[in-house]
Design a protein around this motif. Sequence first.
Motif, PDB file in Angstrom:
ATOM      1  N   TRP A  35     -19.463  -4.249   7.936  1.00 47.73           N
ATOM      2  CA  TRP A  35     -20.170  -2.974   7.753  1.00 47.73           C
ATOM      3  C   TRP A  35     -19.534  -1.862   8.581  1.00 47.73           C
ATOM      4  O   TRP A  35     -19.431  -0.723   8.145  1.00 47.73           O
ATOM      5  N   MET A  36     -19.089  -2.188   9.795  1.00 49.44           N
ATOM      6  CA  MET A  36     -18.428  -1.204  10.650  1.00 49.44           C
ATOM      7  C   MET A  36     -17.112  -0.747  10.035  1.00 49.44           C
ATOM      8  O   MET A  36     -16.797   0.462  10.020  1.00 49.44           O
ATOM      9  N   VAL A  37     -16.343  -1.684   9.497  1.00 48.82           N
ATOM     10  CA  VAL A  37     -15.078  -1.325   8.857  1.00 48.82           C
ATOM     11  C   VAL A  37     -15.323  -0.455   7.632  1.00 48.82           C
ATOM     12  O   VAL A  37     -14.632   0.556   7.413  1.00 48.82           O
ATOM     13  N   LEU A  38     -16.327  -0.821   6.832  1.00 53.74           N
ATOM     14  CA  LEU A  38     -16.633  -0.032   5.648  1.00 53.74           C
ATOM     15  C   LEU A  38     -17.082   1.378   6.021  1.00 53.74           C
ATOM     16  O   LEU A  38     -16.666   2.363   5.395  1.00 53.74           O
ATOM     17  N   THR A  39     -17.913   1.500   7.042  1.00 52.20           N
ATOM     18  CA  THR A  39     -18.380   2.817   7.482  1.00 52.20           C
ATOM     19  C   THR A  39     -17.229   3.662   8.005  1.00 52.20           C
ATOM     20  O   THR A  39     -17.199   4.882   7.808  1.00 52.20           O
ATOM     21  N   SER A  40     -16.261   3.029   8.668  1.00 53.58           N
ATOM     22  CA  SER A  40     -15.127   3.780   9.186  1.00 53.58           C
ATOM     23  C   SER A  40     -14.266   4.362   8.075  1.00 53.58           C
ATOM     24  O   SER A  40     -13.514   5.316   8.304  1.00 53.58           O
ATOM     25  N   LEU A  41     -14.366   3.823   6.872  1.00 54.33           N
ATOM     26  CA  LEU A  41     -13.583   4.297   5.732  1.00 54.33           C
ATOM     27  C   LEU A  41     -14.338   5.324   4.894  1.00 54.33           C
ATOM     28  O   LEU A  41     -13.848   5.736   3.842  1.00 54.33           O
ATOM     29  N   HIS A  42     -15.519   5.728   5.336  1.00 56.05           N
ATOM     30  CA  HIS A  42     -16.282   6.751   4.645  1.00 56.05           C
ATOM     31  C   HIS A  42     -16.130   8.098   5.339  1.00 56.05           C
ATOM     32  O   HIS A  42     -15.759   8.168   6.517  1.00 56.05           O
ATOM     33  N   SER A  43     -16.430   9.152   4.631  1.00 60.83           N
ATOM     34  CA  SER A  43     -16.480  10.476   5.253  1.00 60.83           C
ATOM     35  C   SER A  43     -17.748  10.581   6.077  1.00 60.83           C
ATOM     36  O   SER A  43     -18.680   9.789   5.919  1.00 60.83           O
ATOM     37  N   PHE A 247     -20.824  11.203  15.513  1.00 67.71           N
ATOM     38  CA  PHE A 247     -20.021  11.170  14.294  1.00 67.71           C
ATOM     39  C   PHE A 247     -19.756   9.704  13.958  1.00 67.71           C
ATOM     40  O   PHE A 247     -18.846   9.075  14.509  1.00 67.71           O
ATOM     41  N   LEU A 248     -20.569   9.179  13.054  1.00 68.27           N
ATOM     42  CA  LEU A 248     -20.610   7.742  12.829  1.00 68.27           C
ATOM     43  C   LEU A 248     -19.296   7.192  12.292  1.00 68.27           C
ATOM     44  O   LEU A 248     -18.825   6.137  12.735  1.00 68.27           O
ATOM     45  N   ALA A 249     -18.682   7.875  11.336  1.00 67.70           N
ATOM     46  CA  ALA A 249     -17.435   7.368  10.759  1.00 67.70           C
ATOM     47  C   ALA A 249     -16.330   7.315  11.808  1.00 67.70           C
ATOM     48  O   ALA A 249     -15.567   6.341  11.874  1.00 67.70           O
ATOM     49  N   LYS A 250     -16.257   8.363  12.631  1.00 71.60           N
ATOM     50  CA  LYS A 250     -15.212   8.387  13.653  1.00 71.60           C
ATOM     51  C   LYS A 250     -15.464   7.334  14.734  1.00 71.60           C
ATOM     52  O   LYS A 250     -14.520   6.704  15.229  1.00 71.60           O
ATOM     53  N   VAL A 251     -16.745   7.148  15.094  1.00 68.10           N
ATOM     54  CA  VAL A 251     -17.068   6.122  16.087  1.00 68.10           C
ATOM     55  C   VAL A 251     -16.727   4.728  15.561  1.00 68.10           C
ATOM     56  O   VAL A 251     -16.169   3.897  16.287  1.00 68.10           O
ATOM     57  N   CYS A 252     -17.038   4.463  14.298  1.00 74.39           N
ATOM     58  CA  CYS A 252     -16.715   3.162  13.714  1.00 74.39           C
ATOM     59  C   CYS A 252     -15.206   2.954  13.624  1.00 74.39           C
ATOM     60  O   CYS A 252     -14.706   1.842  13.860  1.00 74.39           O
ATOM     61  N   ALA A 253     -14.470   3.999  13.277  1.00 74.87           N
ATOM     62  CA  ALA A 253     -13.013   3.889  13.238  1.00 74.87           C
ATOM     63  C   ALA A 253     -12.453   3.596  14.625  1.00 74.87           C
ATOM     64  O   ALA A 253     -11.552   2.758  14.785  1.00 74.87           O
ATOM     65  N   ALA A 254     -12.995   4.267  15.646  1.00 78.81           N
ATOM     66  CA  ALA A 254     -12.552   4.010  17.013  1.00 78.81           C
ATOM     67  C   ALA A 254     -12.875   2.583  17.437  1.00 78.81           C
ATOM     68  O   ALA A 254     -12.064   1.905  18.074  1.00 78.81           O
ATOM     69  N   ALA A 255     -14.077   2.108  17.064  1.00 77.73           N
ATOM     70  CA  ALA A 255     -14.463   0.747  17.424  1.00 77.73           C
ATOM     71  C   ALA A 255     -13.571  -0.287  16.750  1.00 77.73           C
ATOM     72  O   ALA A 255     -13.224  -1.311  17.350  1.00 77.73           O
ATOM     73  N   VAL A 256     -13.165  -0.027  15.503  1.00 83.25           N
ATOM     74  CA  VAL A 256     -12.273  -0.954  14.802  1.00 83.25           C
ATOM     75  C   VAL A 256     -10.925  -1.027  15.505  1.00 83.25           C
ATOM     76  O   VAL A 256     -10.378  -2.112  15.743  1.00 83.25           O
TER      77      VAL A 256
END
Length: 283
Positions: A35-43, A247-256
């Motif tokens: 779910w985190m990876v998928l969220t990181s790929l969203h706007s 900023f959820l998408a950016k936070v998820c991308a950083a976490a990945v």
Amino acid sequence: MSTAAVSPPRRRRAGPLWGLVAWAAGLLFVLPIGWMVLTSLHSEPDAATNPPSLGARLTLDGYREFFGASTGTSPWPPLVNSLTASVASTLLVLALAIPAAYALSVKPVRKWSDVLFFFLSTKMLPAVAGLLPIYLVAQNLGLLDNIWLMVVLYTSMNLPIAVWMMRSFLAEIPVAILEAAAIDGAGLPTVFRRIVIPISAPGIAATSLICFIFSWNEMLFARVLTGVRSVTAPVFLTSFVTSQGLFLAKVCAAAVVVSLPVLIAGFAAQDRLVQGLSLGAVK
């Protein structure tokens, strides 16, 4: 006769059931990561919808923002700091833990159980209780915002765990092999290089990976004792929580991205990790 005839079919029926349970448990653990990876790929607008949109357009904007496409802030210094502190502290831990574990298992010292309990007792103090004294000492020594201070702290935090784990691994080495080597005239360095290290390699891999993960994920001391030059990756992640919002998408991308080194290390040492943990370190 009836019991023997009934038992094998029951076992055959239970096998697929336990397999489904194992798959369900695995998916339960993997689902948040997926779910985190998928969220990181969203706007950002798609990531902020409630409930989230599974069919939203995929984009790499979150990763571009993480690498400073608009702000110019580079994540590489914190990543390098975390890698330096984790690798250096893990190597120091192994250099100290293996001889200590050897003395407590293969060549046991007097009251070795008391020594092991002393190592374990150092983990009973909450980390936050030692934060202020460590901060004052580092301030007086001029070591604040110094990555090598974090190396020393991570080494001291992981050393008790490493000694306990390595002691379990080294206790599995047959004493007869060491006695045969001593009869052949092998000294302690040779015994370590040719017998102890090769036999306990799975245990060393498991111990080093666990120490690396603990060091990489540590944030409390890094948050307080680092500032600009020595900030680590977990602390850098908190910079994405701003007064403007999360900023959820950016936070998820950083976490990945921050999770990748640990995942890569885990997959690379997967065979030895499983073999090492099955030797009795966590039994």
